[in-house]
Scaffold this motif. Structure first.
Motif, PDB file in Angstrom:
ATOM      1  N   VAL A   8       0.755  -1.179  -0.172  1.00 64.52           N
ATOM      2  CA  VAL A   8      -0.012  -0.040  -0.016  1.00 64.52           C
ATOM      3  C   VAL A   8       0.788   1.202  -0.002  1.00 64.52           C
ATOM      4  CG1 VAL A   8      -1.555   1.319   1.341  1.00 64.52           C
ATOM      5  CG2 VAL A   8      -1.925  -1.142   1.280  1.00 64.52           C
ATOM      6  N   LEU A   9       1.994   1.365   0.779  1.00 64.69           N
ATOM      7  CA  LEU A   9       2.984   2.567   0.694  1.00 64.69           C
ATOM      8  C   LEU A   9       3.514   2.612  -0.543  1.00 64.69           C
ATOM      9  CD1 LEU A   9       4.563   4.575   2.583  1.00 64.69           C
ATOM     10  CD2 LEU A   9       6.202   2.799   2.920  1.00 64.69           C
ATOM     11  N   ASP A  10       3.952   1.618  -1.188  1.00 64.09           N
ATOM     12  CA  ASP A  10       4.605   1.396  -2.565  1.00 64.09           C
ATOM     13  C   ASP A  10       3.559   2.018  -3.595  1.00 64.09           C
ATOM     14  OD1 ASP A  10       6.776   0.387  -1.481  1.00 64.09           O
ATOM     15  OD2 ASP A  10       6.268  -1.432  -2.145  1.00 64.09           O
ATOM     16  N   THR A  11       2.231   1.677  -3.464  1.00 71.86           N
ATOM     17  CA  THR A  11       1.153   2.219  -4.367  1.00 71.86           C
ATOM     18  C   THR A  11       1.170   3.839  -3.869  1.00 71.86           C
ATOM     19  OG1 THR A  11      -0.123   0.120  -4.422  1.00 71.86           O
ATOM     20  CG2 THR A  11      -1.059   2.089  -5.058  1.00 71.86           C
ATOM     21  N   GLY A  12       1.041   4.223  -2.820  1.00 67.11           N
ATOM     22  CA  GLY A  12       1.161   5.616  -2.585  1.00 67.11           C
ATOM     23  C   GLY A  12       2.167   6.465  -3.303  1.00 67.11           C
ATOM     24  N   VAL A  13       3.489   5.709  -2.859  1.00 69.65           N
ATOM     25  CA  VAL A  13       4.566   6.235  -3.478  1.00 69.65           C
ATOM     26  C   VAL A  13       4.642   6.510  -5.101  1.00 69.65           C
ATOM     27  CG1 VAL A  13       7.263   6.249  -3.609  1.00 69.65           C
ATOM     28  CG2 VAL A  13       6.199   5.759  -1.512  1.00 69.65           C
ATOM     29  N   GLU A  14       3.957   5.432  -5.742  1.00 75.69           N
ATOM     30  CA  GLU A  14       4.110   5.298  -7.203  1.00 75.69           C
ATOM     31  C   GLU A  14       3.012   6.530  -7.630  1.00 75.69           C
ATOM     32  OE1 GLU A  14       2.628   1.528  -7.960  1.00 75.69           O
ATOM     33  OE2 GLU A  14       4.898   0.575  -7.601  1.00 75.69           O
ATOM     34  N   LEU A  15       1.784   6.715  -6.929  1.00 70.40           N
ATOM     35  CA  LEU A  15       0.749   7.485  -7.358  1.00 70.40           C
ATOM     36  C   LEU A  15       1.506   8.981  -7.172  1.00 70.40           C
ATOM     37  CD1 LEU A  15      -2.031   8.514  -7.941  1.00 70.40           C
ATOM     38  CD2 LEU A  15      -2.645   8.184  -5.567  1.00 70.40           C
ATOM     39  N   LEU A  16       2.289   9.333  -6.064  1.00 72.58           N
ATOM     40  CA  LEU A  16       2.816  10.453  -5.941  1.00 72.58           C
ATOM     41  C   LEU A  16       3.825  10.731  -6.831  1.00 72.58           C
ATOM     42  CD1 LEU A  16       3.093  12.942  -4.073  1.00 72.58           C
ATOM     43  CD2 LEU A  16       4.991  11.739  -2.984  1.00 72.58           C
ATOM     44  N   LEU A  17       4.636   9.863  -7.384  1.00 74.96           N
ATOM     45  CA  LEU A  17       5.636  10.068  -8.640  1.00 74.96           C
ATOM     46  C   LEU A  17       4.735  10.558  -9.801  1.00 74.96           C
ATOM     47  CD1 LEU A  17       8.502   9.877  -9.356  1.00 74.96           C
ATOM     48  CD2 LEU A  17       8.120   7.257  -9.808  1.00 74.96           C
ATOM     49  N   VAL A  18       3.660   9.832 -10.057  1.00 76.31           N
ATOM     50  CA  VAL A  18       2.891  10.116 -11.423  1.00 76.31           C
ATOM     51  C   VAL A  18       2.598  11.516 -11.153  1.00 76.31           C
ATOM     52  CG1 VAL A  18       0.746   9.532 -12.435  1.00 76.31           C
ATOM     53  CG2 VAL A  18       2.337   7.756 -11.737  1.00 76.31           C
ATOM     54  N   LEU A  19       1.905  11.835 -10.077  1.00 77.54           N
ATOM     55  CA  LEU A  19       1.337  13.398  -9.780  1.00 77.54           C
ATOM     56  C   LEU A  19       2.638  14.242  -9.995  1.00 77.54           C
ATOM     57  CD1 LEU A  19      -1.204  12.877  -6.985  1.00 77.54           C
ATOM     58  CD2 LEU A  19      -1.659  13.099  -9.271  1.00 77.54           C
ATOM     59  N   VAL A  20       3.628  14.052  -9.677  1.00 77.13           N
ATOM     60  CA  VAL A  20       4.801  14.871  -9.615  1.00 77.13           C
ATOM     61  C   VAL A  20       5.157  15.066 -11.093  1.00 77.13           C
ATOM     62  CG1 VAL A  20       7.110  15.219  -9.128  1.00 77.13           C
ATOM     63  CG2 VAL A  20       5.605  14.699  -7.392  1.00 77.13           C
ATOM     64  N   VAL A  21       5.358  13.911 -12.045  1.00 82.46           N
ATOM     65  CA  VAL A  21       5.568  13.904 -13.213  1.00 82.46           C
ATOM     66  C   VAL A  21       4.547  14.797 -14.247  1.00 82.46           C
ATOM     67  CG1 VAL A  21       5.792  12.431 -15.187  1.00 82.46           C
ATOM     68  CG2 VAL A  21       7.139  11.858 -13.159  1.00 82.46           C
ATOM     69  N   VAL A  22       3.467  14.603 -13.784  1.00 88.26           N
ATOM     70  CA  VAL A  22       2.203  15.281 -14.462  1.00 88.26           C
ATOM     71  C   VAL A  22       2.535  16.826 -14.076  1.00 88.26           C
ATOM     72  CG1 VAL A  22      -0.166  15.584 -14.601  1.00 88.26           C
ATOM     73  CG2 VAL A  22       0.663  13.261 -14.637  1.00 88.26           C
ATOM     74  N   LEU A  23       2.809  17.227 -12.828  1.00 88.26           N
ATOM     75  CA  LEU A  23       3.084  18.650 -12.681  1.00 88.26           C
ATOM     76  C   LEU A  23       4.040  19.181 -13.195  1.00 88.26           C
ATOM     77  CD1 LEU A  23       2.018  20.787 -10.812  1.00 88.26           C
ATOM     78  CD2 LEU A  23       3.510  20.024  -8.919  1.00 88.26           C
ATOM     79  N   VAL A  24       5.088  18.367 -13.286  1.00 88.38           N
ATOM     80  CA  VAL A  24       6.460  19.145 -14.154  1.00 88.38           C
ATOM     81  C   VAL A  24       6.185  19.156 -15.663  1.00 88.38           C
ATOM     82  CG1 VAL A  24       8.973  18.565 -14.808  1.00 88.38           C
ATOM     83  CG2 VAL A  24       7.974  18.199 -12.062  1.00 88.38           C
ATOM     84  N   VAL A  25       5.567  18.108 -16.118  1.00 91.73           N
ATOM     85  CA  VAL A  25       5.226  18.372 -17.622  1.00 91.73           C
ATOM     86  C   VAL A  25       4.182  19.612 -18.017  1.00 91.73           C
ATOM     87  CG1 VAL A  25       3.959  16.875 -19.503  1.00 91.73           C
ATOM     88  CG2 VAL A  25       5.559  15.931 -18.068  1.00 91.73           C
ATOM     89  N   GLY A  26       3.140  19.476 -16.958  1.00 94.29           N
ATOM     90  CA  GLY A  26       2.528  20.722 -17.303  1.00 94.29           C
ATOM     91  C   GLY A  26       2.978  22.154 -17.019  1.00 94.29           C
ATOM     92  N   ALA A  27       3.947  22.152 -16.107  1.00 98.99           N
ATOM     93  CA  ALA A  27       4.624  23.301 -15.906  1.00 98.99           C
ATOM     94  C   ALA A  27       5.760  23.572 -17.172  1.00 98.99           C
ATOM     95  CB  ALA A  27       5.421  23.272 -14.592  1.00 98.99           C
TER      96      ALA A  27
END
Length: 62
Positions: A8-27
């Motif tokens: 569950v922790l790994d899934t949370g980290v993966e989700l956070l990583l995806v959100l950060v990547v989406v944020l950086v690409v949007g920026a």
């Protein structure tokens, strides 16, 4: 299949990583939209980041 607490922790980290990547690409897209003369440097930086990710992700997943 039952999932333990660490998965569950790994899934949370993966989700956070995806959100950060989406944020950086949007920026980066917004930066190029506001300053078109930065399109080439941003493209080069994106290419370098993609190559870096292609090399690091398989190592981390192992």
């Amino acid at each position: 299949m039952r999932r333990g607490p660490s998965s569950v922790l790994d899934t949370g980290v993966e989700l956070l990583l995806v959100l950060v990547v989406v944020l950086v690409v949007g920026a980066a897209a917004y930066l190029v939209y506001r300053h078109p003369d930065l399109a080439t440097p941003v493209l080069v930086a994106t290419g370098v980041a993609a190559v870096f990710a292609a090399l690091v992700v398989p190592i981390v997943v192992r």
